[in-house]
Design an enzyme around this catalytic site. Structure first.
Site, PDB file in Angstrom:
ATOM      1  N   GLU A 108      -4.687  -9.350   0.621  1.00  0.00           N
ATOM      2  CA  GLU A 108      -5.484  -9.320   2.025  1.00  0.00           C
ATOM      3  C   GLU A 108      -6.793  -9.312   1.508  1.00  0.00           C
ATOM      4  O   GLU A 108      -7.135  -8.967   0.463  1.00  0.00           O
ATOM      5  CB  GLU A 108      -5.202  -7.953   2.612  1.00  0.00           C
ATOM      6  CG  GLU A 108      -4.057  -7.658   3.409  1.00  0.00           C
ATOM      7  CD  GLU A 108      -3.914  -6.475   4.056  1.00  0.00           C
ATOM      8  OE1 GLU A 108      -4.756  -5.593   4.271  1.00  0.00           O
ATOM      9  OE2 GLU A 108      -2.807  -6.045   4.690  1.00  0.00           O
ATOM     10  N   GLU A 146       0.915  -1.372   0.123  1.00  0.00           N
ATOM     11  CA  GLU A 146      -0.096   0.012  -0.032  1.00  0.00           C
ATOM     12  C   GLU A 146       0.942   1.259  -0.026  1.00  0.00           C
ATOM     13  O   GLU A 146       0.816   2.314   0.713  1.00  0.00           O
ATOM     14  CB  GLU A 146      -0.793   0.053   1.185  1.00  0.00           C
ATOM     15  CG  GLU A 146      -2.010  -1.177   1.088  1.00  0.00           C
ATOM     16  CD  GLU A 146      -3.035  -1.200   2.126  1.00  0.00           C
ATOM     17  OE1 GLU A 146      -3.195  -0.146   3.049  1.00  0.00           O
ATOM     18  OE2 GLU A 146      -3.945  -1.951   1.964  1.00  0.00           O
TER      19      GLU A 146
END
Ligand SMILES: *[C@@H]1O[C@H](CO)[C@@H](O)[C@H](O)[C@H]1NC(C)=O
Ligand SMILES: *[C@@H]1O[C@H](CO)[C@@H](O)[C@H](O)[C@H]1NC(C)=O
Ligand SMILES: *[C@@H]1O[C@H](CO)[C@@H](O)[C@H](O)[C@H]1NC(C)=O
Ligand SMILES: *[C@@H]1O[C@H](CO)[C@@H](O)[C@H](O)[C@H]1NC(C)=O
Length: 441
Positions: free
Chosen positions: A252, A149
């Site tokens: 995820e 991220e």
């Protein structure tokens, strides 16, 4: 007398057990394969019991690995490790349960973008390389993440070339050291504003070395049991991933806003709409914490911090107890989803690289034709021998609106000597083990 062949086989099996024997994983085209030639689909859980390194307590790893096997997991993802730690106990505990490990190479201080400024420096590179040096020795190391991220908004798009530059640097390092081709990829925020630009950017360059080995998404789009493939948004994820030239998966997954978690999305990921494109999913996360994503607990919540045993009111070691019905729901999903995919021998990669996304002022700002930023920062010496100085680019800082000092100083990658000393010492160690066993017999 033990027949010679049986004796040799016996010694061999001991040697194999000693070196963490499990088929290794590689990325070929848009798929992962085991060294036995089978396509590999990830059924994983995020595993970070403690902040610094959850892979140093063998007893703990054994307890968790055996419950993960019951869950049907074949992978864990670990976000932070200490490259100076001894991970052999944990890595073997996971290998013995057929569980692979996906390791993030960054640390809290070495993210590619810190305080809004992206860079790829010698300091960062050394720190990621140390993680690779440590984990490359284990056959169940499945892949490395170069970042998690790093880009979250359009304003972050300037970081994309640094991300790719980091991956190229580490791929070159891996190959120069003679390590096996452990895939190196990135774990992206699932945000519409960057999709599909980032996803395409990391595979669009004509030089295949300047591409990631895999791409992954942290996606929380499918919440509860009422969405389906069309209404969850997965149909859109599939559209932008179809024909992607490298493996793509969910790094995820497992929205928790509509309890209980039923993990119905697994049937889509491993089902006919997506299974030819996606390589599986890693569920966030193993341990129960404040964010309420846990699949297990180690005891009642609450209480003051006690070293690394209790942190933020959560016990972080001991016997794992499933959080129900979530744990059983996931186990039930995975037990019915066992795609076999394609054999590596029957697979020829066919997908071609997408075009590089065009640069838009105020949007995706990366100039697709610019060279990648070179390693370095003010006051940092180049990491590679300077024989290739002529190849250094002085303009690459202009690749993006990023600060130009991040791009200064790096010269082109030069050769590393393969680590024959390391290989030789392994051989000697194996011989020593063999000799020890023979002596003992
Ligand atoms: C990187 O820099 C930090 C702070 O300056 C230092 O603590 C760390 O040891 C450095 N890491 C490496 C691998 O050189
Ligand atoms: C491809 O990229 C790598 C890494 O940047 C570089 O070392 C290599 O020379 C490039 N190959 C070609 C053919 O440009
Ligand atoms: C999704 O929509 C397509 C096209 O309308 C349809 O064919 C398909 O059956 C739908 N899938 C699901 C799971 O509802
Ligand atoms: C390792 O884990 C076991 C099982 O939870 C625990 O009993 C032990 O105290 C831990 N060891 C260390 C050094 O933390």
């Amino acid at each position: 007398m033990i027949p010679l062949l049986a004796f040799v086989a016996f010694i061999f099996s001991i040697l194999c057990a000693g070196v963490n024997a499990i088929p290794t994983i590689t990325a070929v085209g848009s798929k992962f394969f085991t060294s036995e030639g089978n396509q590999f689909y990830i059924k994983g859980v995020a595993y970070q019991l403690v902040e610094d390194d959850p892979l140093v307590n063998k007893t703990q790893c054994q307890l968790d690995a055996s419950l993960m096997k019951q869950l049907g997991a074949n992978s864990i993802r670990v976000y932070h490790v200490d490259p100076s730690g001894d991970h052999s106990g944990c890595m073997n505990a996971f290998a013995q349960n057929n569980i692979y490990v996906w390791v993030d190479m960054d640390s809290f201080k070495t993210y590619i973008q810190l305080d809004g400024v992206p860079s790829w420096t010698k300091n960062k590179s050394d720190s990621y390389r140390a993680v690779m040096d440590n984990f490359q020795q284990y056959d169940n190391t499945a892949g490395f993440f170069v970042g998690n991220e790093v880009l979250n908004s359009n304003a972050d798009s300037a970081a994309a070339p640094y991300l790719l530059s980091a991956a190229v640097d580490l791929k070159n390092y891996r190959d120069a050291k003679g390590y096996r081709k452990i895939p190196i990829g990135y774990s992206a925020t699932d945000t519409a504003i960057l999709r599909p630009m980032l996803q395409n950017y990391v595979v669009c360059r004509p030089n295949a070395t300047e591409r990631l080995d895999f791409y992954a998404l942290n996606s929380y789009e499918w919440c509860g049991s009422s969405p389906d493939y069309n209404t969850s948004g997965y149909v859109g994820l599939q559209e932008s991933a179809e024909g992607y030239p490298i493996p793509i998966f969910f790094s995820e997954d497992g929205c928790n806003t509509v309890p209980p978690r039923t993990f119905n999305d697994q049937a889509a990921i491993f089902g006919p709409e997506m299974v030819d494109t996606w390589s599986g999913a890693i569920i966030y996360e193993w341990i129960q914490e404040t964010n309420n994503y846990g699949l297990v607990t180690y005891g009642a919540a609450g209480g003051a911090n006690q070293g690394s045993v209790v942190v933020d009111g959560f016990t972080r070691q001991g016997m794992p107890t499933p959080v129900q019905p979530d744990f059983s729901n996931l186990a039930a999903q995975w037990s019915t989803l066992t795609p076999t995919g394609v054999k590596s021998a029957a697979y020829t990669p066919s997908a071609s690289a997408p075009a590089c996304p065009t640069s838009t002022a105020g949007g995706w700002t990366v100039d697709p034709s610019s060279p990648l930023p070179t390693l370095g920062a003010v006051g940092v010496t180049p990491v590679y021998p300077s024989s290739a100085t002529g190849a250094a680019s002085s303009t690459s800082g202009a690749a993006t609106s990023a600060t130009s000092q991040g791009a200064a100083g790096r010269v082109g990658p030069g050769p590393f000597l393969a680590n024959n000393a390391g290989l030789m010492s392994t051989v000697i160690a194996l011989l020593a083990v063999g000799a020890g066993v023979a002596f003992w017999l």
